[in-house]
Design a protein around this motif. Structure first.
Motif, PDB file in Angstrom:
ATOM      1  N   UNK A 193     -11.504   2.958   1.775  1.00 55.70           N
ATOM      2  CA  UNK A 193     -10.899   1.656   1.512  1.00 55.70           C
ATOM      3  C   UNK A 193     -10.477   1.600   0.046  1.00 55.70           C
ATOM      4  N   UNK A 194      -9.262   1.113  -0.199  1.00 55.44           N
ATOM      5  CA  UNK A 194      -8.742   1.061  -1.563  1.00 55.44           C
ATOM      6  C   UNK A 194      -7.870   2.244  -1.906  1.00 55.44           C
ATOM      7  N   UNK A 195      -7.912   3.318  -1.118  1.00 55.04           N
ATOM      8  CA  UNK A 195      -7.160   4.535  -1.439  1.00 55.04           C
ATOM      9  C   UNK A 195      -5.664   4.300  -1.473  1.00 55.04           C
ATOM     10  N   UNK A 196      -5.179   3.301  -0.755  1.00 58.30           N
ATOM     11  CA  UNK A 196      -3.740   3.056  -0.684  1.00 58.30           C
ATOM     12  C   UNK A 196      -3.236   2.215  -1.864  1.00 58.30           C
ATOM     13  N   UNK A 197      -4.100   2.017  -2.863  1.00 57.77           N
ATOM     14  CA  UNK A 197      -3.735   1.282  -4.075  1.00 57.77           C
ATOM     15  C   UNK A 197      -4.084   2.120  -5.308  1.00 57.77           C
ATOM     16  N   UNK A 198      -3.322   1.971  -6.401  1.00 54.05           N
ATOM     17  CA  UNK A 198      -3.664   2.685  -7.633  1.00 54.05           C
ATOM     18  C   UNK A 198      -5.100   2.407  -8.062  1.00 54.05           C
ATOM     19  N   UNK A 199      -5.712   3.424  -8.625  1.00 51.59           N
ATOM     20  CA  UNK A 199      -7.097   3.371  -9.112  1.00 51.59           C
ATOM     21  C   UNK A 199      -8.110   3.087  -7.988  1.00 51.59           C
ATOM     22  N   UNK A 200      -7.671   3.204  -6.732  1.00 56.96           N
ATOM     23  CA  UNK A 200      -8.562   2.950  -5.604  1.00 56.96           C
ATOM     24  C   UNK A 200      -8.996   1.507  -5.501  1.00 56.96           C
ATOM     25  N   UNK A 218       0.826  -1.202   0.000  1.00 60.99           N
ATOM     26  CA  UNK A 218       0.000   0.000   0.000  1.00 60.99           C
ATOM     27  C   UNK A 218       0.864   1.257   0.000  1.00 60.99           C
ATOM     28  N   UNK A 219       0.330   2.327  -0.634  1.00 59.79           N
ATOM     29  CA  UNK A 219       1.116   3.540  -0.788  1.00 59.79           C
ATOM     30  C   UNK A 219       0.272   4.795  -0.681  1.00 59.79           C
ATOM     31  N   UNK A 220       0.845   5.896  -1.140  1.00 61.82           N
ATOM     32  CA  UNK A 220       0.257   7.226  -0.971  1.00 61.82           C
ATOM     33  C   UNK A 220      -0.701   7.521  -2.122  1.00 61.82           C
ATOM     34  N   UNK A 221      -1.950   7.743  -1.806  1.00 59.11           N
ATOM     35  CA  UNK A 221      -2.979   7.916  -2.830  1.00 59.11           C
ATOM     36  C   UNK A 221      -2.728   9.120  -3.732  1.00 59.11           C
ATOM     37  N   UNK A 222      -2.164  10.189  -3.184  1.00 52.55           N
ATOM     38  CA  UNK A 222      -1.955  11.385  -4.003  1.00 52.55           C
ATOM     39  C   UNK A 222      -0.826  11.181  -5.025  1.00 52.55           C
ATOM     40  N   UNK A 223       0.155  10.368  -4.698  1.00 48.14           N
ATOM     41  CA  UNK A 223       1.144   9.990  -5.708  1.00 48.14           C
ATOM     42  C   UNK A 223       0.448   9.326  -6.896  1.00 48.14           C
ATOM     43  N   UNK A 224      -0.341   8.324  -6.584  1.00 46.70           N
ATOM     44  CA  UNK A 224      -1.001   7.557  -7.642  1.00 46.70           C
ATOM     45  C   UNK A 224      -1.906   8.451  -8.480  1.00 46.70           C
ATOM     46  N   UNK A 225      -2.575   9.394  -7.813  1.00 45.88           N
ATOM     47  CA  UNK A 225      -3.513  10.271  -8.516  1.00 45.88           C
ATOM     48  C   UNK A 225      -2.801  11.154  -9.537  1.00 45.88           C
ATOM     49  N   UNK A 226      -1.587  11.608  -9.209  1.00 52.65           N
ATOM     50  CA  UNK A 226      -0.843  12.471 -10.129  1.00 52.65           C
ATOM     51  C   UNK A 226      -0.554  11.737 -11.427  1.00 52.65           C
ATOM     52  N   UNK A 227       0.019  10.546 -11.330  1.00 52.16           N
ATOM     53  CA  UNK A 227       0.366   9.810 -12.551  1.00 52.16           C
ATOM     54  C   UNK A 227      -0.884   9.314 -13.286  1.00 52.16           C
ATOM     55  N   UNK A 228      -1.914   8.949 -12.544  1.00 50.07           N
ATOM     56  CA  UNK A 228      -3.166   8.538 -13.194  1.00 50.07           C
ATOM     57  C   UNK A 228      -3.762   9.693 -13.996  1.00 50.07           C
ATOM     58  N   UNK A 229      -3.636  10.914 -13.470  1.00 50.89           N
ATOM     59  CA  UNK A 229      -4.178  12.106 -14.134  1.00 50.89           C
ATOM     60  C   UNK A 229      -3.603  12.277 -15.535  1.00 50.89           C
ATOM     61  N   UNK A 230      -2.336  11.874 -15.711  1.00 52.25           N
ATOM     62  CA  UNK A 230      -1.686  12.002 -17.017  1.00 52.25           C
ATOM     63  C   UNK A 230      -1.863  10.760 -17.898  1.00 52.25           C
ATOM     64  N   UNK A 231      -2.716   9.854 -17.459  1.00 51.26           N
ATOM     65  CA  UNK A 231      -2.993   8.664 -18.258  1.00 51.26           C
ATOM     66  C   UNK A 231      -1.881   7.639 -18.225  1.00 51.26           C
ATOM     67  N   UNK A 256      -9.209  -6.008  -0.725  1.00 56.98           N
ATOM     68  CA  UNK A 256     -10.148  -5.221   0.074  1.00 56.98           C
ATOM     69  C   UNK A 256      -9.871  -5.434   1.563  1.00 56.98           C
ATOM     70  N   UNK A 257      -8.627  -5.183   1.953  1.00 57.80           N
ATOM     71  CA  UNK A 257      -8.264  -5.452   3.345  1.00 57.80           C
ATOM     72  C   UNK A 257      -7.525  -4.306   4.028  1.00 57.80           C
ATOM     73  N   UNK A 258      -6.907  -3.365   3.259  1.00 56.91           N
ATOM     74  CA  UNK A 258      -6.049  -2.354   3.870  1.00 56.91           C
ATOM     75  C   UNK A 258      -6.806  -1.078   4.221  1.00 56.91           C
ATOM     76  N   UNK A 259      -6.539  -0.573   5.423  1.00 61.24           N
ATOM     77  CA  UNK A 259      -7.119   0.686   5.894  1.00 61.24           C
ATOM     78  C   UNK A 259      -6.004   1.534   6.488  1.00 61.24           C
ATOM     79  N   UNK A 260      -5.920   2.789   6.060  1.00 56.69           N
ATOM     80  CA  UNK A 260      -4.915   3.709   6.598  1.00 56.69           C
ATOM     81  C   UNK A 260      -5.500   4.450   7.792  1.00 56.69           C
TER      82      UNK A 260
END
Length: 424
Positions: free
Chosen positions: A377-384, A137-150, A389-393
């Motif tokens: 739930x899911x935020x700590x993984x890419x694409x949510x 699991x990782x940082x959701x905002x990191x994933x969101x940045x790269x996802x934003x650029x496709x 379905x087990x990790x919670x920050x």
């Protein structure tokens, strides 16, 4: 008692008791938030002296004789670079000081790579496929940045030593579409783990198929130790990359967002001279310079890096009881049940909780119904999308100790209830 050892009848009886407890908590009308890693009010009070750190009597010219009140000093004032240099473990000449947000710098860095390439390489927007590795699991905002650029995001499992380096090496060394990897090397978000020496040396020794591959080394919690006598020390990625013959392969990021005031701190990037020169040339189009008076404010308030470290000990004193409260609650209420596991970090801002597979969304939903907001739930993984379905920050920093006690009561009760529902 371990839930897996209980009979169906025992589970049903326990479910009745736990559900009754949950309804009592739900009826209290709570409104608590453990969703994001925000400093508490008591932590913010520690930095109030910053508001008086710069006065009309202060000299407004620095070592380079530039007026802090005017345009100029594109890469940040020298005094602030020297303050941040030991924090980010890079020479002042290899640092650019920006505005208040390291996430903003990371976004800019991805954006520049996408539109104009990296040090002369093909812009990512002109390529058929661009991929990024994401330790989970990782940082959701990191994933969101790269996802934003496709950009295609690839999960990389982690353990107590860091990312699975066999998998990292396989991707990076053999696939030219892989352009980077997100890393929080010390007190990772959300697990709180710190990368081992072996992992960092293997990062530095990568042999990328792509000439423009970069390690995005977000050292957000580099000075955020909880204990004076038990803290993580990690190798410097810049030094290791230099040794391995890969001096340009990393970008380091840091900020004072959780040191002084989030939203009013200073942030920086450190990299090789070649990278810094490339970034600086592009910055001349983007801005004339960032808030130099705020940089000066930080220099005046701390005086030196020793002053910053002393300040962080005050933060730690406020945070230790909060982390202890959560961990004690998890241990006493969930430890005997066998339905959950969690990390016990030495620093940072989060605790990572793994509940029974298929239960995280249900737990978060139950918490919300009872008045406690958790990270989705899911935020700590890419694409949510958490495959299990087990990790919670858990973010214990914002609530007061009294609020945290109630929030933990709701959380552990919700974890029990969701597990019992699944088992029955």
């Amino acid at each position: 008692m371990n839930y897996s050892e209980m009979t169906k009848e025992q589970l049903k009886a326990l479910h009745y008791e736990v559900y009754k407890k949950y309804e009592e908590l739900k009826g209290m009308g709570l409104n608590l938030n453990m969703a994001r890693g925000k400093p508490g009010t008591d932590q913010l009070e520690l930095s109030m002296g910053m508001l008086n750190a710069v006065t009309p009597e202060d000299m407004m010219k620095g070592k380079d004789e530039m007026d802090f009140r005017n345009y100029g000093v594109l890469t940040g004032i020298q005094e602030c670079k020297e303050l941040l240099a030991p924090m980010i473990e890079s020479p002042a000449e290899n640092i650019i000081v920006y505005g208040n947000s390291s996430l903003n710098i990371m976004y800019d860095t991805i954006s520049r790579s996408y539109t104009h390439g990296v040090m002369g390489s093909t812009p990512w927007c002109k390529l058929d496929k661009v991929k990024f590795l994401c330790p989970v699991p990782g940082y959701d905002r990191h994933f969101a940045v790269t996802e934003f650029f496709g950009i295609e995001l690839i999960n990389i499992p982690t353990d107590n030593n860091g990312p699975d380096m066999d998998m990292v090496e396989e991707y990076v060394n053999n696939d030219a579409a892989v352009k980077g990897i997100w890393c929080v090397p010390k007190y990772s978000n959300p697990t709180g783990i710190s990368y081992s020496d072996e992992v960092i040396k293997r990062f530095a020794s990568l042999k990328p198929a792509a000439e423009d591959f970069r390690i995005f080394w977000d050292n957000a919690y580099c000075i955020h130790d909880l204990f004076d006598d038990d803290f993580a020390v990690i190798l410097d990625i810049a030094e290791e990359c230099e040794k391995a013959g890969n001096p340009d392969m990393y970008y380091k990021f840091a900020s004072t967002s959780k040191v002084t005031f989030p939203g009013s701190g200073v942030a920086c990037i450190a990299a090789s001279k070649a990278n810094i020169d490339w970034i600086t040339r592009q910055m001349t189009i983007q801005t004339i310079g960032h808030d130099k008076i705020n940089m000066l404010r930080h220099v005046k308030f701390f005086g030196s890096f020793d002053g910053m470290k002393a300040h962080m000990k005050k933060h730690a004193a406020l945070l230790r009881p909060k982390f202890a409260a959560v961990l004690n609650s998890l241990e006493s209420e969930l430890g005997p049940t066998g339905i959950a596991s969690w990390t016990n970090p030495k620093g940072g801002y989060f605790i990572s909780l793994d509940v029974m597979e298929g239960c995280a969304k249900r737990v978060v939903s139950l918490c919300k119904e009872a008045g406690v907001v958790m990270t989705s739930a899911g935020a700590t993984y890419p694409y949510g999308n958490d495959p299990k379905d087990s990790n919670i920050r858990i973010a214990p920093t914002l609530p007061s100790p009294a609020e945290l006690e109630k929030a933990c009561e709701v959380l552990v009760t919700s974890v029990k209830l969701a597990a019992l529902e699944k088992l029955i």
